[in-house]
Design an enzyme around this catalytic site. Structure first.
Site, PDB file in Angstrom:
ATOM      1  N   CYS A   1       0.816  -1.224   0.000  1.00  0.00           N
ATOM      2  CA  CYS A   1       0.000   0.000   0.000  1.00  0.00           C
ATOM      3  C   CYS A   1       0.845   1.268   0.000  1.00  0.00           C
ATOM      4  CB  CYS A   1      -0.931  -0.004   1.203  1.00  0.00           C
ATOM      5  SG  CYS A   1      -1.918  -1.494   1.301  1.00  0.00           S
TER       6      CYS A   1
ATOM      7  N   HIS B   1      -3.277   6.729   2.834  1.00  0.00           N
ATOM      8  CA  HIS B   1      -3.676   5.470   2.211  1.00  0.00           C
ATOM      9  C   HIS B   1      -5.129   5.186   2.584  1.00  0.00           C
ATOM     10  CE1 HIS B   1      -3.980   1.527   0.778  1.00  0.00           C
ATOM     11  NE2 HIS B   1      -3.970   0.949   1.962  1.00  0.00           N
TER      12      HIS B   1
ATOM     13  N   ASN C   1      -9.957  -0.485  -0.623  1.00  0.00           N
ATOM     14  CA  ASN C   1      -8.497  -0.442  -0.544  1.00  0.00           C
ATOM     15  C   ASN C   1      -7.902  -0.955  -1.860  1.00  0.00           C
ATOM     16  OD1 ASN C   1      -5.796  -0.813   0.043  1.00  0.00           O
ATOM     17  ND2 ASN C   1      -6.149  -1.865   1.996  1.00  0.00           N
TER      18      ASN C   1
HETATM   19  O1  UT7 Z   1      -3.865  -1.553   3.468  1.00  0.00           O
HETATM   20  C1  UT7 Z   1      -3.242  -1.826   4.680  1.00  0.00           C
HETATM   21  C2  UT7 Z   1      -3.727  -3.091   5.168  1.00  0.00           C
HETATM   22  N1  UT7 Z   1      -5.083  -3.201   5.541  1.00  0.00           N
HETATM   23  C3  UT7 Z   1      -5.674  -2.523   6.510  1.00  0.00           C
HETATM   24  O2  UT7 Z   1      -5.182  -1.522   6.962  1.00  0.00           O
HETATM   25  C4  UT7 Z   1      -6.924  -3.078   7.096  1.00  0.00           C
HETATM   26  C5  UT7 Z   1      -6.801  -3.112   8.589  1.00  0.00           C
HETATM   27  N2  UT7 Z   1      -7.897  -3.728   9.296  1.00  0.00           N
HETATM   28  C6  UT7 Z   1      -9.179  -3.283   9.258  1.00  0.00           C
HETATM   29  O3  UT7 Z   1      -9.533  -2.381   8.533  1.00  0.00           O
HETATM   30  C7  UT7 Z   1     -10.154  -3.891  10.228  1.00  0.00           C
HETATM   31  O4  UT7 Z   1      -9.453  -4.667  11.181  1.00  0.00           O
HETATM   32  C8  UT7 Z   1     -11.257  -4.784   9.579  1.00  0.00           C
HETATM   33  C9  UT7 Z   1     -12.224  -3.882   8.802  1.00  0.00           C
HETATM   34  C10 UT7 Z   1     -10.599  -5.771   8.637  1.00  0.00           C
HETATM   35  C11 UT7 Z   1     -12.042  -5.520  10.645  1.00  0.00           C
HETATM   36  O5  UT7 Z   1     -12.582  -4.616  11.582  1.00  0.00           O
HETATM   37  P1  UT7 Z   1     -12.414  -4.882  13.133  1.00  0.00           P
HETATM   38  O6  UT7 Z   1     -13.137  -3.808  13.834  1.00  0.00           O
HETATM   39  O7  UT7 Z   1     -10.944  -5.018  13.392  1.00  0.00           O
HETATM   40  O8  UT7 Z   1     -13.194  -6.231  13.327  1.00  0.00           O
HETATM   41  P2  UT7 Z   1     -12.656  -7.655  13.818  1.00  0.00           P
HETATM   42  O9  UT7 Z   1     -11.691  -8.251  12.835  1.00  0.00           O
HETATM   43  O10 UT7 Z   1     -12.191  -7.532  15.240  1.00  0.00           O
HETATM   44  O11 UT7 Z   1     -13.987  -8.492  13.789  1.00  0.00           O
HETATM   45  C12 UT7 Z   1     -15.126  -8.122  14.562  1.00  0.00           C
HETATM   46  C13 UT7 Z   1     -16.261  -9.079  14.250  1.00  0.00           C
HETATM   47  C14 UT7 Z   1     -15.844 -10.546  14.267  1.00  0.00           C
HETATM   48  O12 UT7 Z   1     -16.902 -11.273  14.845  1.00  0.00           O
HETATM   49  P3  UT7 Z   1     -16.823 -11.768  16.374  1.00  0.00           P
HETATM   50  O13 UT7 Z   1     -15.590 -12.617  16.452  1.00  0.00           O
HETATM   51  O14 UT7 Z   1     -16.715 -10.504  17.190  1.00  0.00           O
HETATM   52  O15 UT7 Z   1     -18.104 -12.516  16.556  1.00  0.00           O
HETATM   53  C15 UT7 Z   1     -15.733 -10.901  12.809  1.00  0.00           C
HETATM   54  O16 UT7 Z   1     -15.986 -12.271  12.556  1.00  0.00           O
HETATM   55  O17 UT7 Z   1     -16.747  -8.822  12.935  1.00  0.00           O
HETATM   56  C16 UT7 Z   1     -16.811 -10.045  12.206  1.00  0.00           C
HETATM   57  N3  UT7 Z   1     -16.614  -9.762  10.790  1.00  0.00           N
HETATM   58  C17 UT7 Z   1     -17.631  -9.455   9.961  1.00  0.00           C
HETATM   59  N4  UT7 Z   1     -18.963  -9.362  10.150  1.00  0.00           N
HETATM   60  C18 UT7 Z   1     -19.714  -9.015   9.103  1.00  0.00           C
HETATM   61  C19 UT7 Z   1     -15.452  -9.725  10.109  1.00  0.00           C
HETATM   62  N5  UT7 Z   1     -15.691  -9.400   8.825  1.00  0.00           N
HETATM   63  C20 UT7 Z   1     -17.034  -9.232   8.712  1.00  0.00           C
HETATM   64  C21 UT7 Z   1     -17.878  -8.881   7.642  1.00  0.00           C
HETATM   65  N6  UT7 Z   1     -19.220  -8.781   7.881  1.00  0.00           N
HETATM   66  N7  UT7 Z   1     -17.410  -8.624   6.413  1.00  0.00           N
END
Ligand code: UT7
Length: 337
Positions: A125, A264, A294
């Protein structure tokens, strides 16, 4: 060869800047509602957790170099250059046409940039900030007068469309810029960093020497992007905040001097957390993650293109670019427009 003849002579007084910009976004729009038909997710979850509403997906006939060529042609027109004027093409991508040859060589052939040397970089990125910094060295040493840099991704072919934690985040697109000596403005300062100890948090495990293509890698989906989203999120906020502070310090500038921030575009929550810590108001921050998701190496360059087109970046403005990605690698850069 004497040590003296090995050194590249710095041509005093040359400053590198951006003299042309271009962008290409595939026509097909994939909305959050479309994704909710593929995996267990919702428009509400994606918008509130990431800020993304839709992303572009390349046509099945398009390949990475096609996206790159479209953006490059626009940048060359903007810089009033012909393909034969380009002396070097640097292409940043984590989703190249193939492992080798370099996609920049394929782009060179498609453009007819017969006089250009070519190489690819993998800075995820941060690709645009890395290639800007590299191009600056070639220009300010006097070695080249026109460098074409391209940030391009066709991530839809590297995504596991069954993995809701990643497939909602990414999109396809390309941006290109011509870097050349400028009489006023130009690149003021840049800063690059890396931490390879965290490479396992965001990677494509198979297709290289560690896991060459096999039945196992295909069955287990190891050619797809894998990410520990939450860990990446925390590192992105910490590192991008630090990268902003470092490049401001190097430039002798303060946040008050900055007219526009081009971060980014991975997640609106990351962007908001970084600028809050750096103490720059959101009004100064350009955001298009809602429309494209992204696009990794293409994100910052497409955002800069749109910010200039929309009049958010004007002549004389100081622009702060900052990015973070797989590696981990990161970079920041301040340009006077
Ligand atoms: O380009 C540089 C690299 N990339 C990034 O910078 C991305 C960095 N990360 C992020 O943007 C975020 O971590 C995400 C958007 C990927 C995830 O958000 P989060 O607030 O960190 O959520 P999480 O991974 O802690 O997941 C929270 C919950 C989980 O459920 P439980 O375990 O709490 O029951 C996931 O299973 O959200 C669930 N979940 C979803 N639910 C609905 C994960 N993806 C989804 C989804 N739809 N697409």
């Amino acid at each position: 060869m004497t040590p003296k003849s090995k050194t590249i002579k710095k041509h005093a007084g040359i400053t590198a800047g951006i003299t042309g910009l271009g962008c290409y976004l595939p026509k097909k729009v994939m909305t959050n509602a479309d994704l909710a038909k593929l995996v267990d997710t919702s428009d509400e979850w994606i918008r509130t957790r990431t800020g993304i509403s839709e992303r572009r997906i390349a046509d099945e006939k398009e390949v990475t170099s096609d996206l790159a060529v479209n953006a490059a042609r626009m940048a060359l027109r903007d810089a009033k250059l012909e393909a034969k004027d380009v002396e070097l093409i640097i292409l940043a991508s984590i989703s190249p046409d193939m492992p080798f040859p370099a996609t920049s060589c394929i782009v060179q052939a498609k453009l007819g940039a017969v006089n250009a040397a070519c190489f690819d970089i993998n800075a995820a990125c941060s690709g645009f900030i890395h290639e800007l910094t590299i191009a600056q060295q070639f220009i300010e040493s006097g070695m080249y007068k026109n460098v074409l840099v391209i940030g391009v991704e066709l991530l839809s072919r590297f995504i596991d469309w069954k993995d809701r934690s990643t497939c909602v985040l990414f999109g396809d697109g390309a941006g290109a810029a011509v870097i050349a000596p400028v009489k006023r403005g130009g690149i003021i300062s840049s800063y690059l960093g890396a931490d390879g100890t965290k490479s396992n948090l965001l990677m494509c495990p198979a297709g290289g020497s560690v896991h060459p293509a096999s039945h196992k890698t295909v069955t287990e989906g190891m050619h797809f992007l894998k990410m520990q989203g939450n860990d990446v999120f925390k590192n992105a906020v910490r590192v991008m905040t630090d990268a902003c502070a470092k490049v401001l310090h190097k430039s002798g500038l303060t946040t008050g001097d900055i007219d526009c921030v081009i971060p980014h575009q991975a997640n609106i929550r990351i962007i908001e957390a970084v600028v809050e810590r750096v103490k720059i108001p959101m009004e100064k921050v350009f955001v298009n993650v809602d429309r494209y998701g992204n696009m990794s190496a293409a994100s910052a360059i497409v955002a800069l293109f749109e910010a200039v087109k929309e009049g958010r970046v004007k002549k004389g403005d100081k622009v702060l670019l900052v990015a973070f990605g797989s590696g981990f690698v990161w970079g920041s850069c301040i340009i006077e427009w």
